[in-house]
Write an enzyme that holds these catalytic residues in place. Structure first.
Site, PDB file in Angstrom:
ATOM      1  CE1 TYR A 287      17.089  -6.405  26.585  1.00 54.22           C
ATOM      2  CE2 TYR A 287      17.647  -4.691  28.154  1.00 54.22           C
ATOM      3  CZ  TYR A 287      16.761  -5.243  27.251  1.00 54.22           C
ATOM      4  OH  TYR A 287      15.549  -4.655  27.013  1.00 54.22           O
TER       5      TYR A 287
ATOM      6  CG  HIS B  13      10.189  -5.853  19.041  1.00 53.46           C
ATOM      7  ND1 HIS B  13       9.224  -6.388  19.858  1.00 53.46           N
ATOM      8  CD2 HIS B  13       9.553  -4.881  18.332  1.00 53.46           C
ATOM      9  CE1 HIS B  13       8.062  -5.780  19.660  1.00 53.46           C
ATOM     10  NE2 HIS B  13       8.241  -4.867  18.727  1.00 53.46           N
TER      11      HIS B  13
ATOM     12  CG  ASN C 204       9.783 -13.965  20.063  1.00 51.26           C
ATOM     13  OD1 ASN C 204       9.031 -13.157  20.604  1.00 51.26           O
ATOM     14  ND2 ASN C 204       9.459 -15.222  19.851  1.00 51.26           N
TER      15      ASN C 204
ATOM     16  NE  ARG D 159      15.083 -10.693  28.051  1.00 54.12           N
ATOM     17  CZ  ARG D 159      14.569  -9.799  27.197  1.00 54.12           C
ATOM     18  NH1 ARG D 159      14.639  -8.507  27.471  1.00 54.12           N
ATOM     19  NH2 ARG D 159      13.999 -10.188  26.091  1.00 54.12           N
TER      20      ARG D 159
HETATM   21  P1  OAD Z   1       3.644 -11.238  25.836  1.00 54.40           P
HETATM   22  O1  OAD Z   1       4.365 -11.725  27.039  1.00 54.40           O
HETATM   23  O2  OAD Z   1       2.942  -9.939  25.920  1.00 54.40           O
HETATM   24  O3  OAD Z   1       2.558 -12.336  25.386  1.00 54.40           O
HETATM   25  C1  OAD Z   1       2.900 -13.687  25.277  1.00 54.40           C
HETATM   26  C2  OAD Z   1       1.700 -14.418  24.710  1.00 54.40           C
HETATM   27  O4  OAD Z   1       2.077 -15.766  24.512  1.00 54.40           O
HETATM   28  C3  OAD Z   1       0.463 -14.416  25.614  1.00 54.40           C
HETATM   29  O5  OAD Z   1      -0.693 -14.065  24.865  1.00 54.40           O
HETATM   30  C4  OAD Z   1       0.374 -15.884  26.086  1.00 54.40           C
HETATM   31  O6  OAD Z   1      -0.977 -16.318  26.283  1.00 54.40           O
HETATM   32  C5  OAD Z   1       1.016 -16.596  24.929  1.00 54.40           C
HETATM   33  N1  OAD Z   1       1.618 -17.917  25.254  1.00 54.40           N
HETATM   34  C6  OAD Z   1       2.148 -18.344  26.409  1.00 54.40           C
HETATM   35  N2  OAD Z   1       2.614 -19.600  26.306  1.00 54.40           N
HETATM   36  C7  OAD Z   1       2.366 -19.983  25.031  1.00 54.40           C
HETATM   37  C8  OAD Z   1       2.608 -21.166  24.274  1.00 54.40           C
HETATM   38  N3  OAD Z   1       3.222 -22.231  24.806  1.00 54.40           N
HETATM   39  N4  OAD Z   1       2.216 -21.190  22.980  1.00 54.40           N
HETATM   40  C9  OAD Z   1       1.610 -20.121  22.417  1.00 54.40           C
HETATM   41  N5  OAD Z   1       1.362 -18.980  23.079  1.00 54.40           N
HETATM   42  C10 OAD Z   1       1.724 -18.908  24.360  1.00 54.40           C
HETATM   43  O7  OAD Z   1       4.700 -11.273  24.625  1.00 54.40           O
HETATM   44  P2  OAD Z   1       4.633 -10.524  23.229  1.00 54.40           P
HETATM   45  O8  OAD Z   1       3.257 -10.434  22.703  1.00 54.40           O
HETATM   46  O9  OAD Z   1       5.677 -11.132  22.377  1.00 54.40           O
HETATM   47  O10 OAD Z   1       9.012  -5.945  23.300  1.00 54.40           O
HETATM   48  O11 OAD Z   1       5.119  -9.076  23.644  1.00 54.40           O
HETATM   49  C11 OAD Z   1       5.345  -8.124  22.678  1.00 54.40           C
HETATM   50  C12 OAD Z   1       6.519  -7.270  23.062  1.00 54.40           C
HETATM   51  O12 OAD Z   1       6.349  -6.749  24.375  1.00 54.40           O
HETATM   52  C13 OAD Z   1       7.839  -8.013  23.150  1.00 54.40           C
HETATM   53  O13 OAD Z   1       8.475  -8.156  21.894  1.00 54.40           O
HETATM   54  C14 OAD Z   1       8.652  -7.130  24.038  1.00 54.40           C
HETATM   55  C15 OAD Z   1       7.616  -6.816  25.086  1.00 54.40           C
HETATM   56  O14 OAD Z   1       7.782  -5.636  25.775  1.00 54.40           O
HETATM   57  C16 OAD Z   1      10.219  -5.423  23.445  1.00 54.40           C
HETATM   58  O15 OAD Z   1      11.031  -5.836  24.249  1.00 54.40           O
HETATM   59  C17 OAD Z   1      10.486  -4.273  22.528  1.00 54.40           C
END
Ligand code: OAD
Length: 249
Positions: free
Chosen positions: A72, A124, A107, A75
């Protein structure tokens, strides 16, 4: 469907212009253009390179607190060096333009705050904050020593990042506020999230159940895509800048 020169459906422009309450949900994708890695993308996502069970659970912290703290810390350093991108800035502008704008984010970076949004629900947690694994108190400052992780100044327990790990509950007030914001809006934006992690993944579907238009902004398909009212395929930096320009300028 009629479209603006930026390929935004005219009906969506009208929906946005008329909406008094807009709720946006963001995921890691909105920070991708700032150089903060996402989680689930095949080559570059954090969970493609690291095992969340070894790094992002209370059990992992109990097993190897130093490894988790240092991961962490790495990050946190990435986030500190990143800057808000045009997508973050467009959402800050929307908050100024829309009468009631709520931003729900999954995020843990502070890029929405640095961009200027104020009405933010952080589901989160916040990677830049620290709290005690034992007494759970938020800790502003602690002694820097050779001990990793550092110890809590109140109870001596081990300090951890103030983020939600797998197997932990979301902060209840934030979750309640997010559910209300999804239920009570005139238009819902789902931006840069894979729509896979609950309970955040349910929020756009709650809006849809209330016949609220939902817009997905993502370069890739997600489980929301079939249900979304509008889909804007592309990187959120460009899409959101175009949207603000087309709707309010
Ligand atoms: P993900 O990594 O699961 O998904 C990221 C999304 O962003 C994908 O659908 C991509 O297609 C999209 N993406 C990539 N580049 C992009 C751009 N330039 N513009 C728009 N979209 C883009 O991330 P999250 O959905 O945020 O939880 O994941 C949810 C949670 O899972 C996170 O908060 C984290 C993780 O485990 C915890 O840490 C508790």
């Amino acid at each position: 469907m009629n479209q603006t020169p930026d390929s935004i459906p005219l009906r969506l422009v009208q929906d946005l212009q008329q909406a008094k309450y807009i709720t946006a949900l963001t995921g890691a994708g909105i920070s991708a253009e700032s150089g903060v890695p996402t989680f689930r993308e095949a080559q570059t996502g954090l969970w493609a390179r690291y095992d969340p069970q070894q790094l992002a659970t209370p059990q992992a912290f109990r097993r190897n607190p130093r490894l988790v703290w240092e991961w962490y810390a790495w990050r946190r350093e990435l986030v500190s060096q990143a800057k808000p991108n045009p997508g973050h800035l467009a959402l800050a502008e929307m908050e100024r333009l829309v009468p009631h704008f709520t931003l729900i984010t999954q995020n843990v970076d502070d890029l929405h705050i640095r961009a200027g949004n104020q009405n933010i629900i952080a589901l989160h947690g916040d990677i830049l904050k620290t709290r005690c694994f034992n007494c759970r108190m938020l800790v502003d400052s602690y002694q820097q020593s050779s001990q990793i992780p550092p110890h809590c100044p109140h109870c001596g327990g081990l300090l951890r990042p103030d983020v939600v790990w797998f197997g932990e509950s979301l902060p209840p007030k934030a979750l309640d506020a997010a559910l209300a914001a999804a239920r009570d809006c005139d238009l819902f934006l789902s931006i840069g999230t894979s729509t896979l992690v609950e309970p955040a993944a349910s929020l756009p579907f709650i809006a849809l159940q209330n016949n609220t238009p939902v817009v997905e902004i993502n370069p890739e398909e997600t489980p929301l895509s079939n249900a979304a009212t509008y889909i804007l395929r592309g990187a959120s930096g460009q899409v959101l800048s175009n949207l603000v320009r087309s709707v309010w300028k």
